[in-house]
Design an enzyme around this catalytic site. Sequence first.
Site, PDB file in Angstrom:
ATOM      1  N   GLU A   1       0.840  -1.024   0.142  1.00  0.00           N
ATOM      2  CA  GLU A   1       0.026  -0.210   0.030  1.00  0.00           C
ATOM      3  C   GLU A   1       0.777   1.228  -0.073  1.00  0.00           C
ATOM      4  O   GLU A   1       2.153   1.137   0.159  1.00  0.00           O
ATOM      5  CB  GLU A   1      -0.868  -0.170   1.247  1.00  0.00           C
ATOM      6  CG  GLU A   1      -2.291  -0.402   1.048  1.00  0.00           C
ATOM      7  CD  GLU A   1      -3.130   0.575   0.183  1.00  0.00           C
ATOM      8  OE1 GLU A   1      -2.514   1.730  -0.115  1.00  0.00           O
ATOM      9  OE2 GLU A   1      -4.404   0.636   0.108  1.00  0.00           O
TER      10      GLU A   1
ATOM     11  N   ARG B   1      -7.298   0.020  13.163  1.00  0.00           N
ATOM     12  CA  ARG B   1      -6.031   0.501  12.941  1.00  0.00           C
ATOM     13  C   ARG B   1      -5.917   1.653  11.881  1.00  0.00           C
ATOM     14  O   ARG B   1      -7.002   1.994  11.358  1.00  0.00           O
ATOM     15  CB  ARG B   1      -4.986  -0.301  12.124  1.00  0.00           C
ATOM     16  CG  ARG B   1      -5.601  -1.115  10.765  1.00  0.00           C
ATOM     17  CD  ARG B   1      -4.638  -2.071  10.261  1.00  0.00           C
ATOM     18  NE  ARG B   1      -4.880  -2.339   8.968  1.00  0.00           N
ATOM     19  CZ  ARG B   1      -5.069  -1.923   7.795  1.00  0.00           C
ATOM     20  NH1 ARG B   1      -4.774  -0.656   7.634  1.00  0.00           N
ATOM     21  NH2 ARG B   1      -5.427  -2.505   6.661  1.00  0.00           N
TER      22      ARG B   1
ATOM     23  N   ASN C   1      -5.237   3.557   8.292  1.00  0.00           N
ATOM     24  CA  ASN C   1      -4.966   3.124   7.070  1.00  0.00           C
ATOM     25  C   ASN C   1      -4.384   4.296   6.299  1.00  0.00           C
ATOM     26  O   ASN C   1      -3.321   4.542   6.459  1.00  0.00           O
ATOM     27  CB  ASN C   1      -6.508   2.691   6.428  1.00  0.00           C
ATOM     28  CG  ASN C   1      -6.615   1.880   5.299  1.00  0.00           C
ATOM     29  OD1 ASN C   1      -5.830   0.860   5.399  1.00  0.00           O
ATOM     30  ND2 ASN C   1      -7.531   2.008   4.156  1.00  0.00           N
TER      31      ASN C   1
ATOM     32  N   ASN D   1      -9.937   6.056   3.104  1.00  0.00           N
ATOM     33  CA  ASN D   1      -8.822   5.376   1.901  1.00  0.00           C
ATOM     34  C   ASN D   1      -8.243   6.653   1.311  1.00  0.00           C
ATOM     35  O   ASN D   1      -7.718   7.605   2.009  1.00  0.00           O
ATOM     36  CB  ASN D   1      -9.247   4.227   1.090  1.00  0.00           C
ATOM     37  CG  ASN D   1      -8.504   2.842   1.226  1.00  0.00           C
ATOM     38  OD1 ASN D   1      -7.427   3.029   1.034  1.00  0.00           O
ATOM     39  ND2 ASN D   1      -9.535   1.873   1.313  1.00  0.00           N
TER      40      ASN D   1
ATOM     41  N   ASP E   1     -10.130   2.171  -3.810  1.00  0.00           N
ATOM     42  CA  ASP E   1      -9.007   2.404  -2.873  1.00  0.00           C
ATOM     43  C   ASP E   1      -8.216   3.742  -2.815  1.00  0.00           C
ATOM     44  O   ASP E   1      -8.606   4.574  -2.539  1.00  0.00           O
ATOM     45  CB  ASP E   1      -8.366   1.094  -3.040  1.00  0.00           C
ATOM     46  CG  ASP E   1      -7.469   0.544  -1.536  1.00  0.00           C
ATOM     47  OD1 ASP E   1      -7.076   1.379  -0.999  1.00  0.00           O
ATOM     48  OD2 ASP E   1      -7.583  -0.637  -1.652  1.00  0.00           O
TER      49      ASP E   1
END
Length: 281
Positions: free
Chosen positions: A14, A91, A93, A139, A189
């Site tokens: 990512e 968590r 991101n 995101n 995303d």
Amino acid sequence: MAEVWLEVGGVHLEGVTWDDVAGCVRFVDIPRGRVYAGADWVHLPAPITAVHLTTDPATLLVADGDGMALASGGSITARLAAPLANRPEIRMNDGNVDPAGRYLAGSMAYAFTTGAAELYRLDRDRSLHTVLTGVTCSNGIDWSPDGTLCYYVDTPTRKIDLFDYDVTTGAMTNRRTYADTSDLSGMPDGLTVDADGGVWVAFWGGGRVVRYWEGRPDLTIELPVTQVTSCAFGGPGLDELYISTSTEELSPAQLRDQPAAGAIFRAEPGHRGRPANRYVI
């Protein structure tokens, strides 16, 4: 079509970004706590969910299980904010640095719990502010070339949202839909905005990156893997699009059919990006 550029055997890659000072691509492998540093990995306590540049070339800004921190080498050197400390069910991101050097990053619950996440803003004075509540999977986020618009994805809405953005204060107002992606396979995303204002979106489960122009699909880059997570322009001319991918949620059969899953891909789409913003420290 994008081609494999770097095979690293990633689990969940990512946060691709281009470091114009070091001349390299940086990204993370979230569950392994790894940050790619141009030729090798830096290992930090997992999860590490995003990596961004700072005004000190030797120091990186990372998002992790607790919040945001500065890192150098293989160590966390300063904890900047910990809004998720002692919350193992959630968590951080994705995130990004705004044109004024603030950091905006959001969270997600491991169970993908609807409305359990938030979007935060970390100012240059290291004060933390909650920008959005009721988020599910925060995101991609980026800004128009003039900094007056902010594009944002809460993945399960299947929309790219647009805000008016005040660079002076960091205020986000007038939320509306820039693009509804529900007619495409997969979910939006990570994203990046190019030098002309085109919005490039990676599609998780969709095997593609799509450029949107004025809210409509303009160009599509197909990948031979389904789990596409983020994209960013890089290279000396900022004309190469680097794309991260994942192996998460793939069955054994899908993994056999997608041997390049978990690699970094590269494409030359005929557009240029912009230098990455740096968090001011």
